[in-house]
Design a protein around this motif. Sequence first.
Motif, PDB file in Angstrom:
ATOM      1  N   SER A  71       0.852  -1.189   0.000  1.00  0.00           N
ATOM      2  CA  SER A  71       0.000   0.000   0.000  1.00  0.00           C
ATOM      3  C   SER A  71       0.884   1.233   0.000  1.00  0.00           C
ATOM      4  CB  SER A  71      -0.933   0.002   1.214  1.00  0.00           C
ATOM      5  OG  SER A  71      -0.175   0.040   2.413  1.00  0.00           O
ATOM      6  N   THR A 106      -4.588   5.583   3.076  1.00  0.00           N
ATOM      7  CA  THR A 106      -3.891   4.371   2.666  1.00  0.00           C
ATOM      8  C   THR A 106      -4.563   3.795   1.431  1.00  0.00           C
ATOM      9  OG1 THR A 106      -3.253   3.901   4.937  1.00  0.00           O
ATOM     10  CG2 THR A 106      -3.176   2.066   3.390  1.00  0.00           C
ATOM     11  N   PRO A 115      -4.411   0.678  -1.238  1.00  0.00           N
ATOM     12  CA  PRO A 115      -3.811  -0.628  -1.507  1.00  0.00           C
ATOM     13  C   PRO A 115      -3.295  -0.715  -2.947  1.00  0.00           C
ATOM     14  CG  PRO A 115      -6.198  -0.815  -1.400  1.00  0.00           C
ATOM     15  CD  PRO A 115      -5.853   0.600  -1.056  1.00  0.00           C
TER      16      PRO A 115
END
Length: 106
Positions: free
Chosen positions: A36, A43, A45
Amino acid sequence: MKIINLTPHEIILCGVKIPASGSQARVSMTRQQMGSIDINGTTVPIYRTLLGTVTGLPEAAEGIGYIVSAMVRSAAPERRDLYSPADLQRDATGAVIGCGSLDSNQ
């Protein structure tokens, strides 16, 4: 050369209509998370897509080419009889209305 369209829709290639054959070539896919990244505190991925088994693809035959999706073509790099639409042409709304060429594995 005879061209068979193994996509689910009609292809308009350089103004020529190539109807869907009724058969479809497909490829299975799996996604594998690679990690990530942080973008401004969010965040996100990161994945990679792995191409799997191709189904619905006839054996190669002399003088026959198959139009398939770019993903199917990429999953069968040894096949020299596979083509996928390229140089997509779009209408004013951005919808694809045809293509100007074909990509191949050659």
